[in-house]
Motif scaffolding. Structure first.
Motif, short mmCIF file in Angstrom:
data_model
loop_
_atom_site.label_atom_id
_atom_site.label_comp_id
_atom_site.label_asym_id
_atom_site.label_seq_id
_atom_site.Cartn_x
_atom_site.Cartn_y
_atom_site.Cartn_z
N GLY B 7 -17.26 1.54 -30.44
CA GLY B 7 -18.40 2.01 -31.20
C GLY B 7 -18.02 2.31 -32.64
N THR B 34 -10.43 -3.27 -25.00
CA THR B 34 -10.36 -2.91 -23.57
C THR B 34 -10.60 -4.05 -22.58
N ASP B 313 -19.59 5.28 -25.01
CA ASP B 313 -19.43 5.90 -23.70
C ASP B 313 -19.71 7.39 -23.67
N TYR B 496 -14.41 -13.59 -24.77
CA TYR B 496 -13.38 -12.63 -25.10
C TYR B 496 -12.70 -12.98 -26.39
C1 LIG Z 1 -9.88 -1.69 -18.51
C2 LIG Z 1 -11.26 -1.72 -19.09
C3 LIG Z 1 -11.96 -2.93 -19.10
C4 LIG Z 1 -13.24 -2.98 -19.65
N1 LIG Z 1 -13.88 -4.18 -19.67
C5 LIG Z 1 -15.08 -4.27 -20.29
C6 LIG Z 1 -15.74 -5.52 -20.41
O1 LIG Z 1 -15.24 -6.54 -19.93
N2 LIG Z 1 -16.94 -5.58 -21.05
C7 LIG Z 1 -17.50 -4.47 -21.60
O2 LIG Z 1 -18.56 -4.56 -22.20
N3 LIG Z 1 -16.91 -3.25 -21.48
C8 LIG Z 1 -15.72 -3.13 -20.85
N4 LIG Z 1 -15.10 -1.90 -20.73
C9 LIG Z 1 -15.80 -0.69 -21.21
C10 LIG Z 1 -15.58 -0.46 -22.67
O3 LIG Z 1 -14.22 -0.45 -22.99
C11 LIG Z 1 -16.15 0.85 -23.12
O4 LIG Z 1 -17.48 0.93 -22.73
C12 LIG Z 1 -16.06 1.00 -24.62
O5 LIG Z 1 -14.72 1.10 -25.01
C13 LIG Z 1 -16.82 2.20 -25.14
O6 LIG Z 1 -16.65 2.30 -26.52
P1 LIG Z 1 -16.54 3.71 -27.24
O7 LIG Z 1 -16.41 3.42 -28.68
O8 LIG Z 1 -17.62 4.57 -26.77
O9 LIG Z 1 -15.22 4.34 -26.65
P2 LIG Z 1 -13.73 3.84 -26.71
O10 LIG Z 1 -13.64 2.39 -27.03
O11 LIG Z 1 -13.11 4.32 -25.44
O12 LIG Z 1 -13.14 4.63 -27.93
C14 LIG Z 1 -13.06 6.03 -27.93
C15 LIG Z 1 -12.24 6.44 -29.12
O13 LIG Z 1 -12.34 7.83 -29.34
C16 LIG Z 1 -11.06 8.38 -29.50
N5 LIG Z 1 -11.09 9.80 -29.13
C17 LIG Z 1 -10.98 10.35 -27.90
N6 LIG Z 1 -11.05 11.68 -27.98
C18 LIG Z 1 -11.22 11.99 -29.28
C19 LIG Z 1 -11.36 13.21 -30.01
N7 LIG Z 1 -11.30 14.41 -29.41
N8 LIG Z 1 -11.50 13.17 -31.35
C20 LIG Z 1 -11.52 11.96 -31.98
N9 LIG Z 1 -11.41 10.78 -31.34
C21 LIG Z 1 -11.27 10.81 -30.01
C22 LIG Z 1 -10.20 7.50 -28.65
O14 LIG Z 1 -8.85 7.60 -29.05
C23 LIG Z 1 -10.78 6.15 -28.95
O15 LIG Z 1 -10.27 5.63 -30.14
C24 LIG Z 1 -13.83 -1.82 -20.18
C25 LIG Z 1 -13.12 -0.61 -20.15
C26 LIG Z 1 -11.86 -0.56 -19.62
C27 LIG Z 1 -11.10 0.73 -19.62
#
Ligand SMILES: Cc1cc2nc3c(=O)[nH]c(=O)nc-3n(C[C@H](O)[C@H](O)[C@H](O)COP(=O)(O)OP(=O)(O)OC[C@H]3O[C@@H](n4cnc5c(N)ncnc54)[C@H](O)[C@@H]3O)c2cc1C
Ligand SMILES: Cc1cc2nc3c(=O)[nH]c(=O)nc-3n(C[C@H](O)[C@H](O)[C@H](O)COP(=O)(O)OP(=O)(O)OC[C@H]3O[C@@H](n4cnc5c(N)ncnc54)[C@H](O)[C@@H]3O)c2cc1C
Lengths: 526, 526
Positions: B7, B34, B313, B496
């Motif tokens: 995000g 991921t 997420d 990918y």
């Molecule tokens: C193994 C795996 C496979 C996946 N495969 C797929 C797929 O094939 N297709 C798909 O669409 N989705 C997939 N997903 C899901 C996808 O990775 C997540 O939905 C996505 O990463 C969410 O994005 P985000 O930015 O919300 O969180 P994330 O990408 O998890 O990023 C969160 C960020 O916040 C940071 N953070 C955490 N705590 C704090 C804090 N207190 N202060 C500041 N920063 C913080 C973390 O370090 C990280 O950088 C997969 C996930 C995993 C784990």
């Protein structure tokens, strides 16, 4: 075969698996291309590019040879078994086992030596194994990130960004150089605000850094480092390492100062593993750093001869006859013998003659003359002819003798030596195996055919900024024997490239270099 | 911006740095791709190929935007500051600091959820961060090496080589598939003796694995796994994890069995970080897993509106009007309304009419009809027409309503959603910034222009052996909405590949795939 480093792998790549049933024991299930390791600390190359799974290097088809990921902990030369122990995180209910052998090859390397300095293991990082380099890389990334946080006082930033390198040998120098390249090439892009707050200090106990190289190389390296702003403290010894500073004592004045650091990399010399100590004891050898072997690499004191070999960093090939300083001790006498016309100088003809005379009784002379045709013996003289008058005076002659001594006294603990020893031993063992298979010999351990001879191809050191130095004294290469500068770096790339053990390795290293060139180094803390 | 994941990075890549002074806070100084992470566990791709330093992704020139490697620990929405703490190994004397903001974007993701199961954190491995995957890879290498040692009883070998996967969602399934590929393609070469001693078990609490996908995909995956010898235990819950076994309870019979494992990978669902809990509390929202946001991604309950956003997420975009189960609750009533001819079945015409009627008041209907021309609405009906009679009976109609509900009820926690939200928010903020710069608006937080709309491009899952499944229900792609098999794998590589955030990433991933193809996977324990 105990070990999976340079010596062991050179043997494995050349041994004939139809003659021997090969088992390899090593706590590390991969080979590590150590010369490129300093580059891992800043991401010039990736750790994975320097390693090769041992299993891919085993001779024969899959299943022909065995690999056991464990440490050898003791050798019983009478029962001819090796006791081993799995010291990794996952172990079987009983982590110990034994492996019987007919022929043992000990190639377990040597650990870093802290010389008993307090605090080193707790607070400094080594640069020996791949995890060490990864560790340094993570730590550096963490330091840069922490120094970038808001509100960190400049004083604290400068302390965090002080890098202390203990040891001015090739590894320490290459690490300092890699770090400087990172500062110059990547920090302005990644951490623009930190640029002027970073410092690198190299502490060296001898007079000069790279003191095992030719003086001209030491000097070139010192000048380059001075220009780059890398501080060199010579004739100092680190007496204590704390969490964020080291105590450094001047060897002359005995004054001690405290040098703060964010990360301290320790690279001063080699020690002895417990296994090597136990082999030394089992062979009844006097206690020393390394296992003493004869000129066929057979471990002295273990019988039957030919049942146990040692090579690489854990072996000492100094022959009894040629213990250090022998020629130097007799230098004045030899000078008299050489100076036939008694004019107080040894000219070209006289020098060639005395070398030829000495060659037979003093094998170390061969390290000077090695591969040189008669005409080229002139070049050898000129190496020591400091005043350039075409002949050697007493002082110059002494230097020639000292150098011949030092060459043989101890084969340097290098990948080059270990590699040649591994190749040599494989040839010897193959010859022995073939002779026995053909029924030409019946003894279980027939006598070796010819002794190991080291061909020194030169010593390299990279100095950063696409500069390198090469010392080919005693090498048969058609090259100026001391070379420095940018051209040498091209050579360096070539040599390291050809050093990679497999095509996979070669391709990966080239890709890493390309990647670095195109995208710069990666600062991620992984 | 808090976070450096999908995000946050989508936002960073699209925000205009001339309009905003961007600061990013995240404990991880890199972005992680991921979806390719399961491949790291066996070496199909290298960890480094999936990451990209955040600093390289910051908008503008070096120095324009700031990155702070620290965790945000609390937000004060009134003072508009974020309290942060450096939780890494190296910290400054004072590891805490604050960052003021005008506009806050919370994109901190969600940690794995253990559902309070004892022993998970101690004995199981997650598959969420890059270190998790490296950890699993090392552990697997260690297990294979230990099982290869002499004298390990077969029983013990089999226990060591049992891999337990808890969770039958895409991550668990993809890990199992990657592992099976490794067993098939590399183990015969690397560990020929262990080939038949390895087992993989997937424990899933629902009826089927991949239960959020179309049934045909679940079925295809289950059949493929059955052929591959991967054991699937459905309707079971893990109640306890010990060092080398897990207790698994059958949800129906309540009987518990012990399943031994060498490594247990836990991938069951998402939890809540302390930061997210504290934001939920600060905003006065009821306690839930994720921060509730409105359709503009503004955090509900924080004023002024537009000063705080959440996405990915850690955010829940369920709108108040469409809280889960709304349509399902009224399904029988709606069925009556739809069944105009009162023949007890909703035919094609009736179904299209009711969908159109409901569309306006129930946005979740749009997730069914999205992008479908009138002719294609027929396809929607056939999705639920289990008995294939061309109309929906009461049960089939309920399923259609339930699915519409479930779609909107929670945007899935996927990279796809987070990425689109990040892009959306950057566009919104850029529009707002431009409007303010041009003097077109004077309010500090002008009203948003248009709500976030999710375009579902389909869900992929790789199943090993160059097989994949794709579920594009609700997607505007010109594709069969459920696709399985080898052709889909080609598509997967394509998707990918285009998912990689930078050209560097793309190149590295392609090289890894090539490397794997040429040399096989690398078994080194690094
Ligand atoms: C193994 C795996 C496979 C996946 N495969 C797929 C797929 O094939 N297709 C798909 O669409 N989705 C997939 N997903 C899901 C996808 O990775 C997540 O939905 C996505 O990463 C969410 O994005 P985000 O930015 O919300 O969180 P994330 O990408 O998890 O990023 C969160 C960020 O916040 C940071 N953070 C955490 N705590 C704090 C804090 N207190 N202060 C500041 N920063 C913080 C973390 O370090 C990280 O950088 C997969 C996930 C995993 C784990
Ligand atoms: C950073 C660095 C840079 C270097 N640069 C150069 C260079 O540029 N040029 C050069 O020529 N040399 C260089 N060297 C030196 C070179 O790496 C060593 O001389 C060489 O590795 C020695 O080979 P070896 O086989 O004796 O030992 P190693 O290569 O160290 O291998 C020892 C092996 O034994 C295993 N082992 C350890 N204990 C046991 C045990 N109890 N039982 C079984 N196995 C065991 C280890 O896991 C390892 O696999 C460098 C060294 C380092 C650390």
């Amino acid at each position: 075969v105990l070990g999976s480093g340079w010596g062991a792998v050179a043997l494995l790549k050349n041994i004939d698996p139809t003659l021997y049933d090969v088992s390899v024991v090593s706590p590390r299930n991969f080979f590590l291309n150590t010369p490129l390791l300093p580059g891992v600390t800043v991401g010039t190359v990736e750790a994975r590019s320097l390693i090769e799974p041992v299993r891919a290097l085993l001779p024969g088809k899959p299943g022909d040879a065995s690999f056991y990921e464990a440490a050898a902990i003791a050798v019983d030369p009478n029962a001819r078994i090796v006791r081993c122990k799995d010291e990794s995180e996952v172990t079987a209910a009983n982590p110990e086992f034994t492996v019987p052998y007919d022929t043992l090859v000990v190639a377990v390397g040597a650990p870093p030596n802290t010389f008993g300095t307090p605090g080193v293991r707790e607070h400094a990082k080594f640069l020996k194994e791949v995890d060490d380099a990864i560790d340094v890389r993570r730590k550096l990334a963490d330091l840069f990130e922490t120094a970038s946080l808001p509100g960190v006082p400049e004083e604290e930033q400068r302390e965090m960004l002080s890098v202390l390198v203990v040891g001015g040998g090739p590894t320490g120098v290459e690490f300092a150089a890699e770090l400087h390249d990172f500062l110059r090439e990547d920090v302005p892009r990644l951490y623009p605000a930190l640029r002027d707050k970073i410092s690198i200090t190299v502490v060296q106990s001898a007079d000069h850094i790279l003191n095992t190289y030719d003086e001209r190389i030491s000097k070139y390296a010192e000048e380059k480092f001075a220009r780059d702003g890398i501080r060199i403290l010579t004739n100092r010894r680190v007496t204590n390492v704390a969490a964020t500073h080291a105590s450094v004592m001047c060897k002359k004045t005995k004054a001690t100062e405290k040098i703060p650091f964010g990360v301290c990399v320790w690279s001063t010399g080699l020690g002895t593993t417990p296994l090597v100590s136990s082999i030394i004891a089992a062979a009844g050898q006097p206690r020393r750093r390394a296992v003493s072997v004869d000129k066929y690499l057979q471990v002295r004191g273990i019988s039957p001869r030919g049942s146990a070999y040692a090579l690489g960093d854990c072996a000492d090939v100094k022959s009894k006859a040629a213990s250090g300083g022998e020629l130097l001790d007799k230098a004045d006498e030899l000078f008299k013998r050489a100076d036939v016309d008694e004019n107080g100088a040894v000219d070209k003809g006289e020098f060639v003659n005395i070398l030829k005379t000495l060659e037979e009784s003093y094998p170390q002379i061969a390290t000077l003359t090695k591969g040189a045709a008669d005409g080229a013996l002139h070049d050898i003289l000129s190496r020591f002819d400091d005043d350039g008058d075409g002949s050697l005076d007493r002082r110059e002659f002494r230097r020639a003798m000292a150098e011949a001594d030092s060459r043989l006294a101890s084969h340097p603990a290098t990948a080059q030596v270990a590699n040649q020893q591994g190749e040599y031993l494989a040839r010897e063992l193959n010859a022995r195996g073939r002779a026995r298979r053909n029924g030409r010999v019946t003894a279980e351990y027939p006598a070796p055919t010819k002794p190991f001879e080291y061909v020194h191809l030169g010593s390299f050191a990279t100095l950063g900024g696409e500069r390198a130095a090469l010392d080919t004294r005693g090498s048969p290469l058609p090259l100026d024997f001391v070379s420095r500068g940018a051209g040498t770096m091209v050579l360096w790339y070539g040599v390291y490239f050809s050093n990679c053990v497999s095509w996979r390795n070669k391709a990966m290293v080239v890709l890493d270099w390309t990647k670095k060139g195109v995208w710069g180094r990666d600062s991620s803390r992984v």
